[in-house]
Design a protein around this motif. Structure first.
Motif, PDB file in Angstrom:
ATOM      1  N   SER A  75       0.859  -1.181   0.000  1.00  0.00           N
ATOM      2  CA  SER A  75       0.000   0.000   0.000  1.00  0.00           C
ATOM      3  C   SER A  75       0.894   1.228   0.000  1.00  0.00           C
ATOM      4  O   SER A  75       2.112   1.111   0.119  1.00  0.00           O
ATOM      5  CB  SER A  75      -0.878   0.017   1.256  1.00  0.00           C
ATOM      6  OG  SER A  75      -0.058   0.177   2.390  1.00  0.00           O
ATOM      7  N   ARG A  76       0.264   2.401  -0.065  1.00  0.00           N
ATOM      8  CA  ARG A  76       1.076   3.623  -0.042  1.00  0.00           C
ATOM      9  C   ARG A  76       1.878   3.699   1.245  1.00  0.00           C
ATOM     10  O   ARG A  76       3.015   4.109   1.266  1.00  0.00           O
ATOM     11  CB  ARG A  76       0.174   4.854  -0.158  1.00  0.00           C
ATOM     12  CG  ARG A  76      -0.184   5.133  -1.578  1.00  0.00           C
ATOM     13  CD  ARG A  76      -1.039   6.383  -1.667  1.00  0.00           C
ATOM     14  NE  ARG A  76      -2.041   6.170  -2.693  1.00  0.00           N
ATOM     15  CZ  ARG A  76      -3.349   6.179  -2.488  1.00  0.00           C
ATOM     16  NH1 ARG A  76      -3.834   6.427  -1.294  1.00  0.00           N
ATOM     17  NH2 ARG A  76      -4.180   5.959  -3.468  1.00  0.00           N
ATOM     18  N   ARG A  77       1.254   3.293   2.358  1.00  0.00           N
ATOM     19  CA  ARG A  77       1.956   3.375   3.649  1.00  0.00           C
ATOM     20  C   ARG A  77       2.945   2.237   3.829  1.00  0.00           C
ATOM     21  O   ARG A  77       3.916   2.373   4.566  1.00  0.00           O
ATOM     22  CB  ARG A  77       0.933   3.340   4.791  1.00  0.00           C
ATOM     23  CG  ARG A  77       0.217   4.652   4.926  1.00  0.00           C
ATOM     24  CD  ARG A  77      -0.545   4.705   6.235  1.00  0.00           C
ATOM     25  NE  ARG A  77      -1.502   5.788   6.180  1.00  0.00           N
ATOM     26  CZ  ARG A  77      -2.769   5.699   6.536  1.00  0.00           C
ATOM     27  NH1 ARG A  77      -3.242   4.574   7.021  1.00  0.00           N
ATOM     28  NH2 ARG A  77      -3.568   6.732   6.449  1.00  0.00           N
ATOM     29  N   ALA A  78       2.683   1.121   3.219  1.00  0.00           N
ATOM     30  CA  ALA A  78       3.582  -0.040   3.349  1.00  0.00           C
ATOM     31  C   ALA A  78       3.973  -0.458   1.939  1.00  0.00           C
ATOM     32  O   ALA A  78       3.510  -1.473   1.419  1.00  0.00           O
ATOM     33  CB  ALA A  78       2.879  -1.171   4.071  1.00  0.00           C
ATOM     34  N   GLN A  79       4.837   0.367   1.320  1.00  0.00           N
ATOM     35  CA  GLN A  79       5.177   0.142  -0.092  1.00  0.00           C
ATOM     36  C   GLN A  79       6.362  -0.819  -0.204  1.00  0.00           C
ATOM     37  O   GLN A  79       7.397  -0.482  -0.775  1.00  0.00           O
ATOM     38  CB  GLN A  79       5.477   1.498  -0.748  1.00  0.00           C
ATOM     39  CG  GLN A  79       5.382   1.441  -2.258  1.00  0.00           C
ATOM     40  CD  GLN A  79       5.489   2.815  -2.897  1.00  0.00           C
ATOM     41  OE1 GLN A  79       4.653   3.661  -2.639  1.00  0.00           O
ATOM     42  NE2 GLN A  79       6.505   3.022  -3.681  1.00  0.00           N
TER      43      GLN A  79
ATOM     44  N   ASN B  27      -0.107   2.785  -6.718  1.00  0.00           N
ATOM     45  CA  ASN B  27      -0.273   4.230  -6.562  1.00  0.00           C
ATOM     46  C   ASN B  27      -0.864   4.905  -7.796  1.00  0.00           C
ATOM     47  O   ASN B  27      -0.833   6.128  -7.896  1.00  0.00           O
ATOM     48  CB  ASN B  27       1.084   4.895  -6.296  1.00  0.00           C
ATOM     49  CG  ASN B  27       1.691   4.431  -5.003  1.00  0.00           C
ATOM     50  OD1 ASN B  27       0.978   4.259  -4.022  1.00  0.00           O
ATOM     51  ND2 ASN B  27       2.992   4.218  -4.987  1.00  0.00           N
TER      52      ASN B  27
END
Ligand code: SF4
Length: 331
Positions: A116-120, A219
């Motif tokens: 995810s954006r927070r856990a790229q 993203n």
């Protein structure tokens, strides 16, 4: 003497960087990490760069999660029952945790989730680590390295202060310098440079894609998702298949590729759930929530801004065949 290594992605910037290295007259290697989530045209474009330009063949590397997945299966078998996870869920997860040979999918199976954006973590495990461990570290054991990167300041806010040169020193390894020769270039400069050398861009740009890396990237903007959903619906079918496989391997039997809040409905749902004060109730609501899957995201991407109505006007004007490249390539 320094070893020059050019990072290739199949995109316009790394292609221009490859051409610059070629024009410099230096001997160099060109390397690419195949995440398993690129469009086949992108891999083919990179693989044929050498033959098209007379430069070195691009060496393509992939991450392998076979061992890590075997350890995860052992962990699931030993530890999940201790967490009161039903035996059927444990068996289902172990059966699903088999290497597919697709790095992106295997990474998500091993991690038990999509990035995810927070856990790229995709960038680290599928690109940096692959090139770092398989190419750069061995090269740095032999001598100093210059890594050529196709980065431009104009690309994004995050890159606006990127230096042209950067030196990295690591105990036990020779010095490495990052070189960003395109740092002051515009997108148009990049395309023009390749065109002047007689090299066509990756065909995906001519079909409306602004970026040609992962297809889709976690993203990706709504416009990018819309272009993919309209012209390459099979890419969303593939992601939907991956979601189903990852759901089998997860504790809660669910998995979505895109961030929960990518659609307005998902964002509203995330907001409602975040307001639940009791942590267990919040986790349970989150586990049971119908987060937007790839098919829902594809539907939403083809709607107008509010996400309520299909954008028939745009679809009629642009039947998915005309060139809508963001870089004016249809001159
Ligand atoms: S292009 Fe996007 S999905 Fe692919 S590795 Fe990078 S951040 Fe992850």
């Amino acid at each position: 003497m320094s070893q020059h290594i050019v990072n290739v992605s199949g995109g316009k910037d790394s292609t221009a960087t490859y051409l610059l290295a070629l024009d410099s007259g230096r001997s160099f290697r060109a390397v690419m990490a195949d995440t398993g989530n690129e469009h086949p045209d992108t891999i083919e474009y990179a693989a044929r760069l050498g033959e098209r330009t007379g430069g070195p063949q691009v060496e393509i590397y992939r991450a392998d999660f076979t061992e890590r997945m075997a350890k995860k299966r052992a962990f699931v078998a030993a530890k999940w029952p201790e967490m009161d996870i039903p035996a059927a869920t444990v068996e289902r997860a172990i059966a699903a945790l088999q290497p597919t040979g697709i790095p992106f999918l295997d990474l998500c199976l091993w991690k038990g989730r999509f990035p995810s954006r927070r856990a790229q973590f995709c960038t680290e495990f599928l690109k940096s680590d692959v090139i770092g461990t398989q190419v750069i570290d061995p090269a740095r054991r032999a001598g100093p390295v210059v890594q050529w990167l196709g980065v431009r300041r104009a690309e994004s806010i995050a890159r606006r202060n990127s230096p042209m040169w950067q030196t990295v020193r690591t105990p036990g390894l020779h010095t490495m310098r990052f070189y960003r020769p395109l740092i002051h270039w515009s997108a148009q400069n990049v395309f023009s440079y390749a065109a002047a050398r007689g090299l066509d861009p990756n065909p995906l740009y001519l079909q409306g894609m602004g970026r040609v890396g992962c297809f889709p990237c976690i993203n990706a903007s709504k416009a990018e998702l819309r272009a993919i959903a309209t012209r390459f619906p099979e890419a969303f079918d593939r992601i939907a298949e991956w979601e189903a496989i990852c759901a089998e391997a997860s504790k809660r039997g669910a998995g979505t590729f895109f961030a929960a809040d990518v659609t307005p409905e998902g964002a509203a749902l995330a907001k409602r759930i975040s307001r639940i004060e009791d942590r267990e109730a919040r986790n349970a609501a989150s586990a049971a929530a119908p987060w937007p899957n790839a098919r829902k995201v594809a539907e939403w991407a083809r709607t107008d801004r509010g996400g309520k109505q299909f954008n028939w006007i745009i679809d009629q004007a642009d039947d998915g065949l005309s060139c809508s490249s963001q870089y004016g390539l249809c001159e």
